[in-house]
Design a protein around this motif. Structure first.
Motif, mmCIF file in Angstrom:
data_model
loop_
_atom_site.group_PDB
_atom_site.id
_atom_site.type_symbol
_atom_site.label_atom_id
_atom_site.label_comp_id
_atom_site.label_asym_id
_atom_site.label_seq_id
_atom_site.Cartn_x
_atom_site.Cartn_y
_atom_site.Cartn_z
ATOM 1 N N GLN A 1 -13.311 -0.008 4.834
ATOM 2 C CA GLN A 1 -13.881 1.253 4.351
ATOM 3 C C GLN A 1 -13.018 1.848 3.241
ATOM 4 N N THR A 2 -11.704 1.787 3.423
ATOM 5 C CA THR A 2 -10.797 2.281 2.380
ATOM 6 C C THR A 2 -10.931 1.434 1.122
ATOM 7 N N ALA A 3 -10.971 0.118 1.288
ATOM 8 C CA ALA A 3 -11.114 -0.777 0.132
ATOM 9 C C ALA A 3 -12.426 -0.507 -0.596
ATOM 10 N N LEU A 4 -13.488 -0.286 0.153
ATOM 11 C CA LEU A 4 -14.794 -0.001 -0.450
ATOM 12 C C LEU A 4 -14.746 1.296 -1.262
ATOM 13 N N LYS A 5 -14.151 2.323 -0.690
ATOM 14 C CA LYS A 5 -14.032 3.608 -1.389
ATOM 15 C C LYS A 5 -13.232 3.451 -2.686
ATOM 16 N N LEU A 6 -12.094 2.763 -2.598
ATOM 17 C CA LEU A 6 -11.265 2.548 -3.789
ATOM 18 C C LEU A 6 -11.986 1.675 -4.815
ATOM 19 N N ALA A 7 -12.689 0.665 -4.340
ATOM 20 C CA ALA A 7 -13.421 -0.226 -5.249
ATOM 21 C C ALA A 7 -14.483 0.547 -6.024
ATOM 22 N N GLU A 8 -15.149 1.455 -5.346
ATOM 23 C CA GLU A 8 -16.153 2.287 -6.024
ATOM 24 C C GLU A 8 -15.493 3.171 -7.074
ATOM 25 N N GLN A 9 -14.349 3.760 -6.735
ATOM 26 C CA GLN A 9 -13.630 4.627 -7.676
ATOM 27 C C GLN A 9 -13.105 3.845 -8.878
ATOM 28 N N GLN A 10 -12.704 2.610 -8.642
ATOM 29 C CA GLN A 10 -12.079 1.802 -9.691
ATOM 30 C C GLN A 10 -13.062 0.886 -10.415
ATOM 31 N N GLY A 11 -14.319 0.934 -10.011
ATOM 32 C CA GLY A 11 -15.317 0.080 -10.643
ATOM 33 C C GLY A 11 -15.109 -1.398 -10.364
ATOM 34 N N ARG A 12 -14.608 -1.713 -9.186
ATOM 35 C CA ARG A 12 -14.329 -3.097 -8.796
ATOM 36 C C ARG A 12 -15.489 -3.640 -7.973
ATOM 37 N N GLU A 13 -16.473 -4.148 -8.654
ATOM 38 C CA GLU A 13 -17.676 -4.652 -7.995
ATOM 39 C C GLU A 13 -17.355 -5.805 -7.046
ATOM 40 N N ASP A 14 -16.406 -6.662 -7.416
ATOM 41 C CA ASP A 14 -16.053 -7.805 -6.572
ATOM 42 C C ASP A 14 -15.545 -7.357 -5.203
ATOM 43 N N ILE A 15 -14.643 -6.394 -5.193
ATOM 44 C CA ILE A 15 -14.096 -5.892 -3.929
ATOM 45 C C ILE A 15 -15.154 -5.075 -3.187
ATOM 46 N N LYS A 16 -15.975 -4.373 -3.926
ATOM 47 C CA LYS A 16 -17.047 -3.582 -3.313
ATOM 48 C C LYS A 16 -17.996 -4.493 -2.528
ATOM 49 N N VAL A 17 -18.420 -5.580 -3.144
ATOM 50 C CA VAL A 17 -19.336 -6.519 -2.491
ATOM 51 C C VAL A 17 -18.657 -7.176 -1.290
ATOM 52 N N SER A 18 -17.424 -7.641 -1.482
ATOM 53 C CA SER A 18 -16.706 -8.315 -0.395
ATOM 54 C C SER A 18 -16.445 -7.375 0.776
ATOM 55 N N ILE B 1 0.833 -1.210 0.000
ATOM 56 C CA ILE B 1 0.000 0.000 0.000
ATOM 57 C C ILE B 1 0.866 1.259 0.000
ATOM 58 N N ARG B 2 1.965 1.220 0.723
ATOM 59 C CA ARG B 2 2.868 2.381 0.718
ATOM 60 C C ARG B 2 3.381 2.638 -0.701
ATOM 61 N N LEU B 3 3.715 1.565 -1.395
ATOM 62 C CA LEU B 3 4.244 1.690 -2.752
ATOM 63 C C LEU B 3 3.163 2.032 -3.775
ATOM 64 N N HIS B 4 1.960 1.551 -3.526
ATOM 65 C CA HIS B 4 0.848 1.760 -4.468
ATOM 66 C C HIS B 4 -0.420 2.024 -3.644
ATOM 67 N N PRO B 5 -0.632 3.272 -3.225
ATOM 68 C CA PRO B 5 -1.726 3.598 -2.296
ATOM 69 C C PRO B 5 -3.126 3.217 -2.771
ATOM 70 N N GLU B 6 -3.328 3.059 -4.057
ATOM 71 C CA GLU B 6 -4.663 2.713 -4.556
ATOM 72 C C GLU B 6 -4.792 1.225 -4.883
ATOM 73 N N PHE B 7 -3.941 0.410 -4.294
ATOM 74 C CA PHE B 7 -3.938 -1.045 -4.501
ATOM 75 C C PHE B 7 -5.091 -1.627 -3.681
ATOM 76 N N VAL B 8 -6.252 -1.671 -4.284
ATOM 77 C CA VAL B 8 -7.484 -2.014 -3.577
ATOM 78 C C VAL B 8 -7.427 -3.406 -2.950
ATOM 79 N N GLU B 9 -6.848 -4.367 -3.650
ATOM 80 C CA GLU B 9 -6.773 -5.723 -3.106
ATOM 81 C C GLU B 9 -5.917 -5.770 -1.841
ATOM 82 N N ALA B 10 -4.859 -4.969 -1.809
ATOM 83 C CA ALA B 10 -4.000 -4.937 -0.625
ATOM 84 C C ALA B 10 -4.747 -4.346 0.570
ATOM 85 N N HIS B 11 -5.535 -3.307 0.328
ATOM 86 C CA HIS B 11 -6.344 -2.741 1.415
ATOM 87 C C HIS B 11 -7.344 -3.779 1.927
ATOM 88 N N TYR B 12 -7.986 -4.464 0.998
ATOM 89 C CA TYR B 12 -8.976 -5.471 1.380
ATOM 90 C C TYR B 12 -8.320 -6.609 2.171
#
Length: 125
Positions: A100-117, A69-80
């Protein structure tokens, strides 16, 4: 694995092959090698952390997710995965923050799988 020399993407794949085959410790070794060659390789940190969770090394996995996450702050899977790992350690408040961070990023990135999880996991915190 030695024959890949400085080819860190191949080392990442070397980690994924045994990882998928159930040889998690070999996968961790491959990720270690990839990170020695390219210490700023966020995906290798993420994969190594994920591998560690599969063998119950939750505390050891957290620094890997943190570094990814430090290297890639928007790495949604790492947050999840950081959230699921902290949930496994019964650190519910911390897990909630990560979901909550993963959900926010998932919404921004259109990642429905991470959003649901993430939404499901928020219900467990």
């Amino acid at each position: 694995m030695e024959r890949n020399g400085g080819n860190y993407p191949c080392l990442l794949l070397n980690g994924q092959y045994p990882f998928g085959g159930g040889w998690v410790r070999e996968a961790i070794s491959a990720y270690d090698m990839a990170l020695r060659l390219k210490p700023d390789y966020a995906e290798a940190y993420y994969n190594r952390g994920t591998a560690k969770t599969l063998i119950g090394e939750y505390k050891a996995a957290i620094p890997d997710f943190d570094e990814a996450i430090r290297l890639h702050p928007e790495f949604v899977e790492a947050h999840y995965n950081r959230g699921t790992t902290k949930l496994a350690l019964n650190r519910r408040e911390e897990a909630r923050s990560h979901f909550q961070t993963a959900l926010k990023l998932a919404e921004q990135q259109g990642r429905e799988d991470i959003k649901v999880s993430s939404t499901e996991c928020l219900g467990k915190t």
